[in-house]
Design a protein around this motif. Structure first.
Motif, PDB file in Angstrom:
ATOM      1  N   TYR A  77       0.804  -1.231   0.000  1.00 39.55           N
ATOM      2  CA  TYR A  77       0.000   0.000   0.000  1.00 39.55           C
ATOM      3  C   TYR A  77       0.834   1.276   0.000  1.00 39.55           C
ATOM      4  O   TYR A  77       0.305   2.357  -0.222  1.00 39.55           O
ATOM      5  CB  TYR A  77      -0.912   0.023   1.236  1.00 39.55           C
ATOM      6  CG  TYR A  77      -1.836  -1.154   1.333  1.00 39.55           C
ATOM      7  CD1 TYR A  77      -2.988  -1.227   0.558  1.00 39.55           C
ATOM      8  CD2 TYR A  77      -1.574  -2.199   2.216  1.00 39.55           C
ATOM      9  CE1 TYR A  77      -3.851  -2.302   0.656  1.00 39.55           C
ATOM     10  CE2 TYR A  77      -2.433  -3.273   2.321  1.00 39.55           C
ATOM     11  CZ  TYR A  77      -3.565  -3.320   1.536  1.00 39.55           C
ATOM     12  OH  TYR A  77      -4.419  -4.384   1.633  1.00 39.55           O
ATOM     13  N   THR A  78       2.125   1.191   0.269  1.00 39.38           N
ATOM     14  CA  THR A  78       2.982   2.366   0.411  1.00 39.38           C
ATOM     15  C   THR A  78       2.867   3.291  -0.794  1.00 39.38           C
ATOM     16  O   THR A  78       3.041   2.867  -1.935  1.00 39.38           O
ATOM     17  CB  THR A  78       4.455   1.945   0.603  1.00 39.38           C
ATOM     18  OG1 THR A  78       4.515   0.967   1.633  1.00 39.38           O
ATOM     19  CG2 THR A  78       5.332   3.120   0.968  1.00 39.38           C
ATOM     20  N   ASN A  79       2.551   4.548  -0.501  1.00 40.96           N
ATOM     21  CA  ASN A  79       2.439   5.627  -1.494  1.00 40.96           C
ATOM     22  C   ASN A  79       1.370   5.392  -2.561  1.00 40.96           C
ATOM     23  O   ASN A  79       1.372   6.062  -3.586  1.00 40.96           O
ATOM     24  CB  ASN A  79       3.790   5.910  -2.152  1.00 40.96           C
ATOM     25  CG  ASN A  79       4.792   6.423  -1.140  1.00 40.96           C
ATOM     26  OD1 ASN A  79       4.435   7.170  -0.225  1.00 40.96           O
ATOM     27  ND2 ASN A  79       6.032   6.002  -1.258  1.00 40.96           N
ATOM     28  N   GLN A  80       0.463   4.462  -2.336  1.00 41.05           N
ATOM     29  CA  GLN A  80      -0.673   4.262  -3.256  1.00 41.05           C
ATOM     30  C   GLN A  80      -1.683   5.384  -3.053  1.00 41.05           C
ATOM     31  O   GLN A  80      -1.854   5.870  -1.932  1.00 41.05           O
ATOM     32  CB  GLN A  80      -1.384   2.947  -2.969  1.00 41.05           C
ATOM     33  CG  GLN A  80      -0.839   1.760  -3.667  1.00 41.05           C
ATOM     34  CD  GLN A  80      -1.820   0.584  -3.563  1.00 41.05           C
ATOM     35  OE1 GLN A  80      -3.002   0.734  -3.267  1.00 41.05           O
ATOM     36  NE2 GLN A  80      -1.298  -0.594  -3.788  1.00 41.05           N
ATOM     37  N   PRO A  81      -2.399   5.769  -4.113  1.00 40.80           N
ATOM     38  CA  PRO A  81      -3.496   6.727  -3.934  1.00 40.80           C
ATOM     39  C   PRO A  81      -4.580   6.113  -3.051  1.00 40.80           C
ATOM     40  O   PRO A  81      -4.910   4.931  -3.190  1.00 40.80           O
ATOM     41  CB  PRO A  81      -4.021   6.947  -5.344  1.00 40.80           C
ATOM     42  CG  PRO A  81      -3.012   6.381  -6.262  1.00 40.80           C
ATOM     43  CD  PRO A  81      -2.209   5.394  -5.490  1.00 40.80           C
ATOM     44  N   ILE A  82      -5.109   6.900  -2.121  1.00 44.32           N
ATOM     45  CA  ILE A  82      -6.164   6.406  -1.238  1.00 44.32           C
ATOM     46  C   ILE A  82      -7.440   6.179  -2.030  1.00 44.32           C
ATOM     47  O   ILE A  82      -8.126   5.174  -1.843  1.00 44.32           O
ATOM     48  CB  ILE A  82      -6.372   7.361  -0.048  1.00 44.32           C
ATOM     49  CG1 ILE A  82      -5.127   7.326   0.840  1.00 44.32           C
ATOM     50  CG2 ILE A  82      -7.619   6.996   0.741  1.00 44.32           C
ATOM     51  CD1 ILE A  82      -5.127   8.323   1.984  1.00 44.32           C
ATOM     52  N   LEU A  83      -7.765   7.094  -2.929  1.00 50.06           N
ATOM     53  CA  LEU A  83      -8.936   6.931  -3.783  1.00 50.06           C
ATOM     54  C   LEU A  83      -8.686   5.752  -4.730  1.00 50.06           C
ATOM     55  O   LEU A  83      -7.698   5.712  -5.450  1.00 50.06           O
ATOM     56  CB  LEU A  83      -9.207   8.203  -4.582  1.00 50.06           C
ATOM     57  CG  LEU A  83     -10.499   8.238  -5.360  1.00 50.06           C
ATOM     58  CD1 LEU A  83     -11.706   8.130  -4.438  1.00 50.06           C
ATOM     59  CD2 LEU A  83     -10.603   9.522  -6.171  1.00 50.06           C
ATOM     60  N   GLY A  84      -9.527   4.745  -4.667  1.00 49.15           N
ATOM     61  CA  GLY A  84      -9.366   3.540  -5.472  1.00 49.15           C
ATOM     62  C   GLY A  84      -8.648   2.414  -4.740  1.00 49.15           C
ATOM     63  O   GLY A  84      -8.542   1.300  -5.256  1.00 49.15           O
ATOM     64  N   MET A  85      -8.159   2.696  -3.542  1.00 49.91           N
ATOM     65  CA  MET A  85      -7.428   1.681  -2.772  1.00 49.91           C
ATOM     66  C   MET A  85      -8.370   0.587  -2.271  1.00 49.91           C
ATOM     67  O   MET A  85      -9.458   0.861  -1.798  1.00 49.91           O
ATOM     68  CB  MET A  85      -6.725   2.323  -1.577  1.00 49.91           C
ATOM     69  CG  MET A  85      -5.985   1.336  -0.708  1.00 49.91           C
ATOM     70  SD  MET A  85      -5.205   2.110   0.721  1.00 49.91           S
ATOM     71  CE  MET A  85      -3.806   2.862  -0.072  1.00 49.91           C
ATOM     72  N   GLU A  86      -7.924  -0.651  -2.390  1.00 45.05           N
ATOM     73  CA  GLU A  86      -8.663  -1.782  -1.832  1.00 45.05           C
ATOM     74  C   GLU A  86      -8.347  -1.835  -0.346  1.00 45.05           C
ATOM     75  O   GLU A  86      -7.237  -2.183   0.048  1.00 45.05           O
ATOM     76  CB  GLU A  86      -8.275  -3.077  -2.520  1.00 45.05           C
ATOM     77  CG  GLU A  86      -9.178  -4.219  -2.131  1.00 45.05           C
ATOM     78  CD  GLU A  86      -8.927  -5.441  -2.977  1.00 45.05           C
ATOM     79  OE1 GLU A  86      -8.086  -6.256  -2.565  1.00 45.05           O
ATOM     80  OE2 GLU A  86      -9.561  -5.559  -4.035  1.00 45.05           O
ATOM     81  N   VAL A  87      -9.334  -1.469   0.492  1.00 43.54           N
ATOM     82  CA  VAL A  87      -9.097  -1.362   1.931  1.00 43.54           C
ATOM     83  C   VAL A  87      -9.624  -2.563   2.708  1.00 43.54           C
ATOM     84  O   VAL A  87      -9.226  -2.779   3.847  1.00 43.54           O
ATOM     85  CB  VAL A  87      -9.692  -0.054   2.508  1.00 43.54           C
ATOM     86  CG1 VAL A  87      -8.917   1.146   1.999  1.00 43.54           C
ATOM     87  CG2 VAL A  87     -11.165   0.072   2.206  1.00 43.54           C
ATOM     88  N   VAL A  88     -10.526  -3.330   2.115  1.00 42.11           N
ATOM     89  CA  VAL A  88     -11.084  -4.519   2.767  1.00 42.11           C
ATOM     90  C   VAL A  88     -10.744  -5.732   1.907  1.00 42.11           C
ATOM     91  O   VAL A  88     -10.906  -5.690   0.693  1.00 42.11           O
ATOM     92  CB  VAL A  88     -12.618  -4.414   2.918  1.00 42.11           C
ATOM     93  CG1 VAL A  88     -13.196  -5.679   3.528  1.00 42.11           C
ATOM     94  CG2 VAL A  88     -13.002  -3.207   3.746  1.00 42.11           C
ATOM     95  N   LYS A  89     -10.275  -6.804   2.557  1.00 42.82           N
ATOM     96  CA  LYS A  89      -9.940  -8.037   1.831  1.00 42.82           C
ATOM     97  C   LYS A  89     -10.327  -9.252   2.650  1.00 42.82           C
ATOM     98  O   LYS A  89     -10.237  -9.238   3.882  1.00 42.82           O
ATOM     99  CB  LYS A  89      -8.431  -8.124   1.571  1.00 42.82           C
ATOM    100  CG  LYS A  89      -7.891  -7.162   0.583  1.00 42.82           C
ATOM    101  CD  LYS A  89      -6.406  -7.408   0.387  1.00 42.82           C
ATOM    102  CE  LYS A  89      -5.842  -6.466  -0.655  1.00 42.82           C
ATOM    103  NZ  LYS A  89      -4.424  -6.700  -0.887  1.00 42.82           N
ATOM    104  N   GLY A  90     -10.726 -10.306   1.966  1.00 40.55           N
ATOM    105  CA  GLY A  90     -10.818 -11.627   2.557  1.00 40.55           C
ATOM    106  C   GLY A  90     -11.974 -11.918   3.491  1.00 40.55           C
ATOM    107  O   GLY A  90     -11.944 -12.923   4.184  1.00 40.55           O
ATOM    108  N   LEU A  91     -13.000 -11.079   3.545  1.00 37.19           N
ATOM    109  CA  LEU A  91     -14.128 -11.369   4.434  1.00 37.19           C
ATOM    110  C   LEU A  91     -14.885 -12.588   3.936  1.00 37.19           C
ATOM    111  O   LEU A  91     -15.174 -12.709   2.746  1.00 37.19           O
ATOM    112  CB  LEU A  91     -15.083 -10.180   4.505  1.00 37.19           C
ATOM    113  CG  LEU A  91     -14.635  -9.021   5.377  1.00 37.19           C
ATOM    114  CD1 LEU A  91     -15.550  -7.830   5.173  1.00 37.19           C
ATOM    115  CD2 LEU A  91     -14.612  -9.419   6.837  1.00 37.19           C
TER     116      LEU A  91
END
Length: 147
Positions: A77-91
Motif C-alpha cells: 500500500y505504500t504511497n498508493q493513492p487512497i482513492l481507489g485503494m482496496e481497503v477490505v480483503k478476505g471477508l
C-alpha cells in the motif's frame, strides 16, 4: 388458490433471506469518533467467495484536507493513492448468521492493517465493521450505511 398464495409467500421469504446475506454494493463509511461520513466503499464478492472493498469516493468534511496517498502504509500500500485503494480483503460469510469474518482492513490515515469482521443488520441497510488487532474486544467499531 390458498396453496398458490402460500407457495408464493414462502418463495419470496426464502429469496429475501438469501439476498440479505450479500454485502455487495455501495456503503457510506461513518467515522466512529465524529459521526461524520468519511468515504464511500464499494464492496464486491470475489470468485473465491470472499468479499473485498475499495474506496470510490472520499467525502469532503469541513476543516479537513484529505490525504491523497497512503504515506505510512506497509507494502503493497505504500504511497498508493487512497482513492481507489482496496481497503477490505478476505471477508468470509459465516453460515446461518449475517456475519462476515477473517478479513483484513487497512486504515490509510494511520497506515495500519487490522483484522476485520462485519455484521449486517436484519434490515440489510446497516453494516457494523469491527477492526481489531489480536482480540476483537480490543478493537473499534464503525457503522456503514448502504447507499
Amino acid at each position: 388458490m390458498n396453496l398458490k398464495l402460500f407457495s408464493t409467500c414462502l418463495l419470496l421469504g426464502l429469496s429475501n433471506s438469501i439476498f440479505a446475506q450479500d454485502l455487495s454494493g455501495l456503503w457510506q463509511q461513518i467515522d466512529d469518533k465524529s459521526g461524520a461520513p468519511k468515504a464511500i466503499i464499494e464492496i464486491r464478492k470475489e470468485a473465491n467467495n470472499t468479499y473485498s472493498g475499495k474506496i470510490i469516493k472520499i467525502t469532503p468534511r469541513v476543516g479537513y484536507t484529505p490525504r491523497e496517498t497512503c504515506n505510512k502504509c506497509p507494502a503493497p500500500y505504500t504511497n498508493q493513492p487512497i482513492l481507489g485503494m482496496e481497503v477490505v480483503k478476505g471477508l468470509r460469510y459465516v453460515e446461518e448468521t449475517n456475519s462476515y469474518e477473517h478479513g483484513q482492513i487497512i486504515d490509510p490515515l494511520a497506515g495500519k492493517v487490522y483484522n476485520a469482521k462485519m455484521k449486517l443488520s436484519s434490515t440489510n441497510k446497516r453494516l457494523t465493521m469491527r477492526a481489531y488487532m489480536g482480540v476483537s474486544v480490543l478493537g473499534r467499531s464503525q457503522t456503514w450505511i448502504r447507499l
